[in-house]
Design an enzyme around this catalytic site. Sequence first.
Site, short mmCIF file in Angstrom:
data_model
loop_
_atom_site.label_atom_id
_atom_site.label_comp_id
_atom_site.label_asym_id
_atom_site.label_seq_id
_atom_site.Cartn_x
_atom_site.Cartn_y
_atom_site.Cartn_z
N LYS A 16 -36.34 87.99 -82.39
CA LYS A 16 -35.30 87.38 -81.55
C LYS A 16 -34.90 88.36 -80.43
O LYS A 16 -35.27 89.55 -80.46
CB LYS A 16 -34.11 87.00 -82.43
CG LYS A 16 -34.47 85.93 -83.48
CD LYS A 16 -33.26 85.61 -84.37
CE LYS A 16 -33.60 84.49 -85.35
NZ LYS A 16 -32.44 84.16 -86.24
N TYR A 56 -34.88 74.61 -83.26
CA TYR A 56 -33.79 74.60 -84.24
C TYR A 56 -33.19 73.21 -84.44
O TYR A 56 -32.01 73.09 -84.78
CB TYR A 56 -32.69 75.57 -83.78
CG TYR A 56 -32.98 77.03 -84.13
CD1 TYR A 56 -33.22 77.44 -85.45
CD2 TYR A 56 -32.99 78.02 -83.14
CE1 TYR A 56 -33.47 78.76 -85.77
CE2 TYR A 56 -33.25 79.35 -83.46
CZ TYR A 56 -33.48 79.72 -84.77
OH TYR A 56 -33.71 81.04 -85.10
N PHE A 64 -22.31 76.32 -85.48
CA PHE A 64 -22.79 77.52 -84.78
C PHE A 64 -23.97 77.24 -83.85
O PHE A 64 -24.48 78.16 -83.20
CB PHE A 64 -23.16 78.62 -85.80
CG PHE A 64 -24.24 78.23 -86.78
CD1 PHE A 64 -25.58 78.27 -86.44
CD2 PHE A 64 -23.90 77.83 -88.07
CE1 PHE A 64 -26.58 77.92 -87.34
CE2 PHE A 64 -24.89 77.46 -88.99
CZ PHE A 64 -26.24 77.51 -88.62
N ARG A 92 -40.54 85.57 -95.56
CA ARG A 92 -39.08 85.39 -95.72
C ARG A 92 -38.50 86.57 -96.51
O ARG A 92 -37.42 87.07 -96.20
CB ARG A 92 -38.78 84.09 -96.45
CG ARG A 92 -39.18 82.85 -95.69
CD ARG A 92 -38.21 82.43 -94.63
NE ARG A 92 -36.97 81.93 -95.17
CZ ARG A 92 -35.99 81.41 -94.44
NH1 ARG A 92 -36.12 81.34 -93.12
NH2 ARG A 92 -34.88 80.98 -94.98
N THR A 98 -30.62 85.54 -94.66
CA THR A 98 -30.11 85.19 -93.32
C THR A 98 -28.90 86.04 -92.93
O THR A 98 -28.81 86.54 -91.81
CB THR A 98 -29.71 83.69 -93.30
OG1 THR A 98 -30.82 82.93 -93.74
CG2 THR A 98 -29.30 83.25 -91.91
N ARG A 109 -34.01 92.68 -92.00
CA ARG A 109 -32.58 92.50 -91.70
C ARG A 109 -31.73 93.50 -92.47
O ARG A 109 -30.72 94.00 -91.96
CB ARG A 109 -32.17 91.07 -92.04
CG ARG A 109 -32.74 90.04 -91.06
CD ARG A 109 -32.62 88.64 -91.63
NE ARG A 109 -33.02 87.60 -90.68
CZ ARG A 109 -33.31 86.36 -91.03
NH1 ARG A 109 -33.25 86.00 -92.31
NH2 ARG A 109 -33.65 85.46 -90.13
N ASN A 119 -29.41 88.60 -86.16
CA ASN A 119 -30.20 88.99 -87.34
C ASN A 119 -31.69 89.22 -87.05
O ASN A 119 -32.54 89.11 -87.93
CB ASN A 119 -29.96 88.04 -88.51
CG ASN A 119 -30.44 86.62 -88.22
OD1 ASN A 119 -30.86 86.33 -87.11
ND2 ASN A 119 -30.37 85.76 -89.21
N HIS A 122 -36.94 85.71 -87.13
CA HIS A 122 -37.04 84.38 -87.72
C HIS A 122 -38.37 84.27 -88.46
O HIS A 122 -39.37 84.79 -88.01
CB HIS A 122 -37.01 83.30 -86.62
CG HIS A 122 -37.55 81.98 -87.08
ND1 HIS A 122 -36.79 81.07 -87.75
CD2 HIS A 122 -38.80 81.45 -87.02
CE1 HIS A 122 -37.54 80.02 -88.07
NE2 HIS A 122 -38.77 80.23 -87.64
N GLU A 133 -43.69 74.65 -86.41
CA GLU A 133 -43.26 75.70 -85.48
C GLU A 133 -44.45 76.32 -84.74
O GLU A 133 -44.36 76.59 -83.54
CB GLU A 133 -42.48 76.77 -86.26
CG GLU A 133 -41.15 76.23 -86.77
CD GLU A 133 -40.45 77.16 -87.75
OE1 GLU A 133 -40.98 78.25 -88.05
OE2 GLU A 133 -39.36 76.78 -88.23
P1 RTP Z 1 -34.14 81.66 -89.07
O1 RTP Z 1 -34.42 80.16 -89.00
O2 RTP Z 1 -33.69 82.22 -87.77
O3 RTP Z 1 -35.25 82.42 -89.71
O4 RTP Z 1 -32.94 81.83 -90.04
P2 RTP Z 1 -32.74 81.24 -91.49
O5 RTP Z 1 -33.75 80.19 -91.82
O6 RTP Z 1 -32.68 82.43 -92.39
O7 RTP Z 1 -31.31 80.59 -91.36
P3 RTP Z 1 -30.86 79.18 -90.78
O8 RTP Z 1 -29.82 78.65 -91.70
O9 RTP Z 1 -32.04 78.32 -90.46
O10 RTP Z 1 -30.14 79.60 -89.44
C1 RTP Z 1 -30.86 79.89 -88.29
C2 RTP Z 1 -30.22 81.01 -87.55
O11 RTP Z 1 -28.94 80.59 -87.07
C3 RTP Z 1 -28.04 81.69 -87.06
N1 RTP Z 1 -26.90 81.38 -87.92
N2 RTP Z 1 -25.67 81.62 -87.56
N3 RTP Z 1 -22.81 80.87 -89.65
C4 RTP Z 1 -23.45 81.32 -88.59
O12 RTP Z 1 -22.88 81.80 -87.65
C5 RTP Z 1 -24.90 81.21 -88.57
N4 RTP Z 1 -25.64 80.73 -89.54
C6 RTP Z 1 -26.93 80.82 -89.11
C7 RTP Z 1 -28.79 82.89 -87.57
O13 RTP Z 1 -29.34 83.60 -86.46
C8 RTP Z 1 -29.90 82.26 -88.39
O14 RTP Z 1 -31.01 83.12 -88.53
#
Ligand code: RTP
Length: 155
Positions: A16, A56, A64, A92, A98, A109, A119, A122, A133
């Site tokens: 990112k 996304y 968010f 992962r 996350t 991370r 973070n 991805h 993707e």
């Molecule tokens: P990613 O898709 O980026 O690998 O992350 P992830 O699956 O671990 O988490 P996901 O729930 O899909 O969220 C995507 C990205 O959104 C941001 N995020 N912010 N509460 C918050 O402020 C919040 N929750 C998620 C993070 O950058 C997360 O990686």
Amino acid sequence: LITKMANNERSFIMIKPDGVHRGLVGKIIQRFEERGYKLVALKQITASKAHLEEHYVDLKDKPFFPSLISYMVSGPVVAMVWQGLDIVKQGRAMLGATNPLASAPGSIRGDFSIQTGRNICHGSDSVDSANREIAHWFKTEEINDYKSALIDSWV
Ligand code: RTP
């Protein structure tokens, strides 16, 4: 001893904007190389808002979402496809949880970040997401099918 052969599973892994700005690209790539995965596609790209909103799309109703998109358009990202045995699940695990508060030390991370909104990386969360993707970020001809003497014989 029966060796489980490295398979052709692929995952979309992205560094990112904060990871790029902080100069962590080399360190992150190194972790995947050293683990034994094969890099089959790589590019640095300043993605458009529309492109990231589509990436996304599953999160579009989350509170968010707008801040996530403005973070993701704030600079270039490094988009990659990594290949190898269990890469989706293992990728992962290598990224870590996350929320960096829950990411184990030793994960990307867990070693380099302290907040969810910054973070660093991805990784696809399932083989189906990975396929979606990869097709969203890369043209077929940008993905390289090659045999690595080292990885394919020994990892
Ligand atoms: P990613 O898709 O980026 O690998 O992350 P992830 O699956 O671990 O988490 P996901 O729930 O899909 O969220 C995507 C990205 O959104 C941001 N995020 N912010 N509460 C918050 O402020 C919040 N929750 C998620 C993070 O950058 C997360 O990686």
